[in-house]
Motif scaffolding. Structure first.
Motif, short mmCIF file in Angstrom:
data_model
loop_
_atom_site.label_atom_id
_atom_site.label_comp_id
_atom_site.label_asym_id
_atom_site.label_seq_id
_atom_site.Cartn_x
_atom_site.Cartn_y
_atom_site.Cartn_z
N VAL A 25 0.84 -1.19 0.00
CA VAL A 25 0.00 0.00 0.00
C VAL A 25 0.88 1.25 0.00
CG1 VAL A 25 -1.73 1.29 1.32
CG2 VAL A 25 -1.86 -1.21 1.19
N ASP A 26 0.55 2.19 -0.89
CA ASP A 26 1.31 3.45 -0.97
C ASP A 26 0.32 4.60 -1.14
OD1 ASP A 26 3.03 5.54 -1.39
OD2 ASP A 26 4.31 4.47 -2.81
N LEU A 27 -0.30 4.99 -0.02
CA LEU A 27 -1.29 6.06 -0.06
C LEU A 27 -0.65 7.40 -0.41
CD1 LEU A 27 -4.25 6.79 0.24
CD2 LEU A 27 -3.93 6.88 2.73
N ASP A 28 0.63 7.58 -0.03
CA ASP A 28 1.33 8.83 -0.38
C ASP A 28 1.42 9.00 -1.89
OD1 ASP A 28 1.71 9.41 2.28
OD2 ASP A 28 3.76 8.68 2.37
N ALA A 29 1.64 7.89 -2.61
CA ALA A 29 1.72 7.95 -4.07
C ALA A 29 0.36 8.31 -4.67
CB ALA A 29 2.23 6.64 -4.65
N VAL A 30 -0.72 7.81 -4.04
CA VAL A 30 -2.06 8.18 -4.49
C VAL A 30 -2.31 9.67 -4.27
CG1 VAL A 30 -4.54 7.92 -4.01
CG2 VAL A 30 -3.08 5.89 -4.23
N VAL A 31 -1.96 10.16 -3.09
CA VAL A 31 -2.16 11.58 -2.77
C VAL A 31 -1.39 12.46 -3.75
CG1 VAL A 31 -1.55 13.36 -1.07
CG2 VAL A 31 -2.79 11.30 -0.36
N ALA A 43 -13.62 11.34 -9.64
CA ALA A 43 -14.24 10.08 -9.22
C ALA A 43 -13.11 9.09 -8.95
CB ALA A 43 -15.17 9.56 -10.31
N VAL A 44 -13.14 8.46 -7.79
CA VAL A 44 -12.10 7.50 -7.41
C VAL A 44 -12.77 6.18 -7.06
CG1 VAL A 44 -9.99 7.19 -6.05
CG2 VAL A 44 -10.97 9.49 -6.30
N GLN A 45 -12.24 5.09 -7.63
CA GLN A 45 -12.81 3.77 -7.38
C GLN A 45 -11.83 2.90 -6.57
OE1 GLN A 45 -12.36 4.57 -11.03
NE2 GLN A 45 -13.95 6.06 -10.52
N GLU A 46 -12.41 1.86 -5.95
CA GLU A 46 -11.64 0.92 -5.12
C GLU A 46 -10.91 1.65 -3.99
OE1 GLU A 46 -9.51 -2.35 -6.87
OE2 GLU A 46 -10.87 -2.47 -8.58
N VAL A 47 -11.69 2.43 -3.25
CA VAL A 47 -11.14 3.23 -2.15
C VAL A 47 -11.44 2.49 -0.84
CG1 VAL A 47 -11.13 5.49 -1.04
CG2 VAL A 47 -11.60 5.32 -3.49
N GLN A 59 -8.89 6.25 3.69
CA GLN A 59 -8.49 6.74 2.36
C GLN A 59 -9.42 7.81 1.80
OE1 GLN A 59 -7.75 3.39 -0.26
NE2 GLN A 59 -5.91 2.76 0.87
N PRO A 60 -10.76 7.69 1.93
CA PRO A 60 -11.61 8.74 1.37
C PRO A 60 -11.29 10.12 1.96
CG PRO A 60 -12.94 6.84 2.02
CD PRO A 60 -11.55 6.58 2.50
N ALA A 61 -11.16 10.17 3.28
CA ALA A 61 -10.88 11.45 3.94
C ALA A 61 -9.50 11.98 3.56
CB ALA A 61 -11.00 11.30 5.46
N VAL A 62 -8.52 11.09 3.51
CA VAL A 62 -7.15 11.51 3.17
C VAL A 62 -7.10 12.08 1.76
CG1 VAL A 62 -4.79 10.67 2.73
CG2 VAL A 62 -6.01 9.94 4.80
N ILE A 63 -7.76 11.40 0.80
CA ILE A 63 -7.74 11.87 -0.59
C ILE A 63 -8.48 13.19 -0.73
CG2 ILE A 63 -8.59 11.35 -2.91
CD1 ILE A 63 -8.07 8.32 -2.17
N LEU A 67 -6.88 17.20 -1.66
CA LEU A 67 -7.29 18.13 -2.72
C LEU A 67 -7.62 19.49 -2.14
CD1 LEU A 67 -9.27 15.77 -5.08
CD2 LEU A 67 -7.27 17.12 -5.66
N GLY A 68 -8.14 19.54 -0.93
CA GLY A 68 -8.40 20.83 -0.29
C GLY A 68 -9.33 20.64 0.89
N THR A 69 -9.02 21.32 1.99
CA THR A 69 -9.84 21.16 3.20
C THR A 69 -11.25 21.69 2.98
OG1 THR A 69 -8.93 23.26 3.98
CG2 THR A 69 -7.91 21.25 4.83
N ASP A 70 -11.42 22.54 1.97
CA ASP A 70 -12.75 23.11 1.69
C ASP A 70 -13.46 22.40 0.54
OD1 ASP A 70 -10.84 23.99 -0.09
OD2 ASP A 70 -11.67 26.00 -0.30
#
Length: 248
Positions: A25-31, A43-47, A59-63, A67-70
């Protein structure tokens, strides 16, 4: 005359943030990959949400926050629990797996659809929402369809019918699990692709499984180009399209 509002739309199946053909798993690479897309709507699939297999990361919250807190977002789990049960009833929170829609513009009239497990496949979901682009409401449907041929065709047509009951123009975005040749026959009429590009497999793409379709009877949406973006994670590449949307 003022320039037409533009909307950059992306879709990416992130495979639970796993590297291609591994369980790493490499969530940093996704971000990093998500930020580099420069989109307004994604749109993001397989989250994965808080699943053991991906280190319990949300992962949903991190992604969305990357992109932006707002930014606005909606997550539609299809399966819940570390044993991946089809979700029935409201989302209980906790471990889940499904679709994410993230938007710079407010998401209104959000609705989650479920496609029951088909032919031994897993349950799938779609997120329906409305965004306001300039003076024009745009309907968005984000989904990940079955990988069982035939079942995905029925799901696609059902989703197009539901989206078709909402305001136009309409965008249908996601991993449809069918190449463009099949999609042309499977799709209802009047839902052309906004851009083409091979997205799967990531390492050496041979086909396009990820699509951004438009249904636009008034001719308000002008596609301005498409690109495919690769990251060192997932078995899919991302598809990004640039759209001009005329004032109503």
């Amino acid at each position: 005359a003022a320039a037409m509002p533009s909307l950059r739309v992306g879709t990416w199946n992130i495979a639970g943030a796993r590297r291609e053909q591994t369980n790493q798993v490499d969530l940093d690479a996704v971000v990093a990959g998500v930020r580099a897309l420069g989109v307004d709507l994604l749109a993001v699939q397989e989250v994965d949400r808080m699943l053991a297999r991906s280190g319990r990361a949300d992962q949903p919250a991190v992604i969305a926050q990357a992109l932006g807190t707002d930014w606005f977002w909606s997550y539609a789990p299809a399966l819940v629990g570390d044993d991946f049960r089809p979700l029935s009833g409201p989302d209980p929170g906790g471990p889940g797996y499904g679709n994410l829609l993230v938007s710079r513009l407010p998401l209104a009239a959000v609705e989650h659809l479920r496609f029951p497990p088909a032919g031994g496949g897993e349950q799938r979901t779609a997120i329906l929402a409305s965004i306001q682009v300039g003076s024009r409401p745009v309907t968005v449907a984000a989904t990940h369809l079955s990988n069982r041929q035939g079942h995905n065709v029925r799901q696609l047509r059902e989703l197009q019918a539901v989206a078709g009951s909402r305001a136009s123009p309409r965008l249908l975005v996601g991993d449809l699990n069918m190449p463009s040749t099949v999609l042309m026959f499977a799709s209802r009429r009047g839902w052309p692709e906004t851009g083409r590009g091979r997205t799967w497999p990531n390492s050496a793409p041979t086909q396009q499984l990820d699509h951004i379709l438009r249904n636009d009877p008034a001719g308000a949406v002008q596609p301005r180009g498409a690109r495919v973006a690769a990251a060192p994670v997932s078995d899919h590449r991302a598809l990004v399209v640039e759209l001009d949307i005329a004032a109503s």
